[in-house]
Scaffold this motif. Structure first.
Motif, short mmCIF file in Angstrom:
data_model
loop_
_atom_site.label_atom_id
_atom_site.label_comp_id
_atom_site.label_asym_id
_atom_site.label_seq_id
_atom_site.Cartn_x
_atom_site.Cartn_y
_atom_site.Cartn_z
N LEU A 124 0.84 -1.20 0.00
CA LEU A 124 0.00 0.00 0.00
C LEU A 124 0.87 1.26 0.00
O LEU A 124 0.60 2.23 -0.74
N LEU A 125 1.94 1.26 0.80
CA LEU A 125 2.80 2.44 0.90
C LEU A 125 3.63 2.67 -0.36
O LEU A 125 4.08 3.79 -0.62
N GLU A 126 3.83 1.62 -1.14
CA GLU A 126 4.48 1.80 -2.45
C GLU A 126 3.55 2.58 -3.38
O GLU A 126 4.00 3.41 -4.17
N ILE A 127 2.24 2.30 -3.26
CA ILE A 127 1.25 2.95 -4.12
C ILE A 127 0.92 4.35 -3.60
O ILE A 127 0.81 5.31 -4.36
N LYS A 128 0.80 4.45 -2.25
CA LYS A 128 0.40 5.72 -1.64
C LYS A 128 1.31 6.01 -0.43
O LYS A 128 0.95 5.74 0.71
N PRO A 129 2.50 6.56 -0.66
CA PRO A 129 3.49 6.74 0.42
C PRO A 129 3.09 7.76 1.49
O PRO A 129 3.69 7.79 2.55
N ASP A 130 2.08 8.58 1.20
CA ASP A 130 1.67 9.60 2.19
C ASP A 130 0.41 9.19 2.95
O ASP A 130 -0.31 10.03 3.48
N SER A 131 0.16 7.88 3.04
CA SER A 131 -1.03 7.41 3.76
C SER A 131 -0.78 7.36 5.26
O SER A 131 -0.02 6.52 5.76
N PRO A 163 6.31 16.00 7.55
CA PRO A 163 6.18 16.24 9.00
C PRO A 163 4.73 16.45 9.46
O PRO A 163 4.48 16.49 10.66
N LYS A 164 3.82 16.57 8.52
CA LYS A 164 2.41 16.81 8.89
C LYS A 164 1.57 15.53 8.85
O LYS A 164 0.33 15.59 8.84
N LEU A 165 2.24 14.37 8.83
CA LEU A 165 1.51 13.11 8.85
C LEU A 165 1.09 12.78 10.29
O LEU A 165 1.89 12.31 11.10
N THR A 166 -0.15 13.06 10.59
CA THR A 166 -0.65 12.86 11.96
C THR A 166 -0.49 11.41 12.41
O THR A 166 -0.05 11.14 13.54
N GLY A 167 -0.85 10.49 11.52
CA GLY A 167 -0.76 9.07 11.87
C GLY A 167 0.66 8.63 12.18
O GLY A 167 0.89 7.78 13.05
N ALA A 168 1.64 9.21 11.50
CA ALA A 168 3.04 8.85 11.73
C ALA A 168 3.50 9.36 13.11
O ALA A 168 4.26 8.68 13.80
N TRP A 169 3.03 10.55 13.51
CA TRP A 169 3.36 11.06 14.84
C TRP A 169 2.75 10.15 15.92
O TRP A 169 3.39 9.84 16.92
N HIS A 170 1.51 9.73 15.68
CA HIS A 170 0.87 8.82 16.64
C HIS A 170 1.63 7.50 16.71
O HIS A 170 1.88 6.95 17.80
N ALA A 171 2.02 6.98 15.55
CA ALA A 171 2.75 5.71 15.50
C ALA A 171 4.08 5.83 16.24
O ALA A 171 4.47 4.94 17.00
N LYS A 172 4.76 6.95 16.06
CA LYS A 172 6.03 7.17 16.75
C LYS A 172 5.82 7.18 18.27
O LYS A 172 6.60 6.58 19.02
N GLY A 173 4.77 7.84 18.70
CA GLY A 173 4.44 7.87 20.13
C GLY A 173 4.20 6.48 20.68
O GLY A 173 4.67 6.13 21.77
N SER A 174 3.51 5.64 19.90
CA SER A 174 3.22 4.27 20.34
C SER A 174 4.49 3.44 20.49
O SER A 174 4.63 2.67 21.44
#
Length: 391
Positions: A124-131, A163-174
């Motif tokens: 999925l991330l190959e197709i849509k890297p900003d998901s 840097p504005k990927l909300t989900g990535a910030w949440h994932a990092k926190g986890s």
């Protein structure tokens, strides 16, 4: 002076007692649609939800959206295997649809197939890297696989690109929370909340980090904020229950855990929280039942095993390792029923007490025959199982 009947009806309706509805029901009219809906079973609701998608597929078996619709219905009803079959059908027709790939990965996670889910999210991330969602779940999968370094690297790579990927910030926190780096985790969750103040899962993560840092009041604020956004999240209610336990409020903890169980009956952590709350209220037999339920769901729950030993000692039940193993084997052989599921230890406790009464009776008869009184203040053996109790 007689009251105006129209005014009477108006005031009654305002008070929430519509006279017209009462008269109609007295005349024997059939209940409205709302009343009929309440009688629908889960099976009826499932069939109704599937009907439109089935109709579309009869017209066109190659309708990917209809297959995806079926998958979503099955997922809502927690029929994960059926959901996976349907979403795979959709992907056969549209193999590079990001939404369908995300659904497939999510369902695979529900089936505890982390390795397969990881492959799907990579694709999925190959197709849509900003998901956002894909990065978030990919990181979660890596955490489940105990690959925390890779998980942290994945979230940081996502944030370096955007840097504005909300989900990535949440994932990092986890990931940071899993690594016990709670202060850094809170910073990551706050970054996610700055981008999206209504991200309930970031508030839940922050609540857990604050709880782990022994900051229960701040943790409660975070959990309450999360519940305002999503009141039906079992994990949030469990967190709130654990905070109440830390604050010594067992009744409130019990209410929170019961709410979590009503949402997710198979949550080991919810049952553990309930067991601890019941123990705090000195309801030890019920606490023991809840802790046994935890170990049925997750036999490796270390905290539940420790808590069970503590509750057993309160009840005067002392088991050596061989005895405990034997009892576990016996319980595994017991016929499953509503009662054994709810209170798996009740029969065991009853058996122990019956043996105590029986042995006390035998001791009395022996004393009478011997013409001697039993000495008090000494430990008295009550069974051949190694349990002792002072008279």
């Amino acid at each position: 002076m007689e009251k105006n009947p129209k005014r009477k009806t108006y005031s009654t309706i305002k008070a929430g007692k519509p006279e017209k509805a009462d008269k109609e029901s007295r005349k024997g009219r059939t209940p409205g649609k709302a009343a009929v809906k309440t009688r629908d079973t889960a099976y009826d609701r499932l069939n109704k939800a599937l009907a439109a998608h089935e109709k579309a597929l009869k017209k066109n078996p190659e309708d990917a959206a209809a297959w995806a619709g079926k998958a979503a219905v099955f997922l809502k009803h927690r029929m994960y295997k059926d959901s996976l079959k349907s979403i795979k059908k959709a992907l056969e027709i549209e193999p590079e649809n990001p939404r369908y790939l995300y659904e497939e990965g999510f369902v695979l996670l529900q089936l505890d197939r982390e390795g397969d889910a990881l492959q799907v999210f990579d694709r999925l991330l190959e197709i849509k890297p900003d998901s956002d969602k894909a990065w978030n779940l990919k990181t979660s999968v890596l955490c489940r696989l105990r690959q925390h370094k890779k998980a942290l690297a994945a979230s940081e790579k996502a944030l370096s690109d955007n840097p504005k990927l909300t989900g990535a910030w949440h994932a990092k926190g986890s990931v940071l929370a899993d690594l016990d780096r709670y202060e850094e985790a809170i910073e990551a969750y706050d970054a996610a909340l700055k981008l999206n103040p209504n991200l309930a899962r970031a508030l839940v993560g922050k609540g857990f980090a604050l709880y782990s840092l022994n900051r229960p009041v701040e943790a409660m604020i975070a959990y309450d904020a999360a519940l305002k956004i999503n009141p039906d999240n079992a994990k949030t209610w469990i967190g709130k229950g654990l905070v109440h336990l830390k604050l010594g409020k067992s009744k409130r903890a019990l209410a929170a855990c019961n709410k979590a169980i009503s949402i997710k009956p198979d949550s080991a952590d919810a049952w553990y929280c309930k067991g601890m709350a019941l123990s705090g209220l000195d309801k030890n037999e019920e606490a023991l039942g809840a802790l046994e339920r935890v170990l049925k769901i997750n036999p490796d729950h270390v905290d539940a095993r420790k808590a069970r030993a503590s509750v057993n000692s309160k009840l005067g039940i002392y088991l050596d390792e061989d005895e405990e193993e034997r009892m576990e084997d016996e319980k595994a052989k017991m016929k499953r029923s509503v009662w054994t599921i709810k209170k798996p230890t009740s029969e065991i406790i009853k058996k122990i007490r019956d043996q105590e009464r029986e042995n006390r009776g035998k001791g009395s008869e022996k004393s009478v025959r011997a013409g001697k009184e039993h000495k008090t203040g000494e430990p008295k053996k009550i069974s051949a199982r190694g349990r002792e109790k002072k008279k």
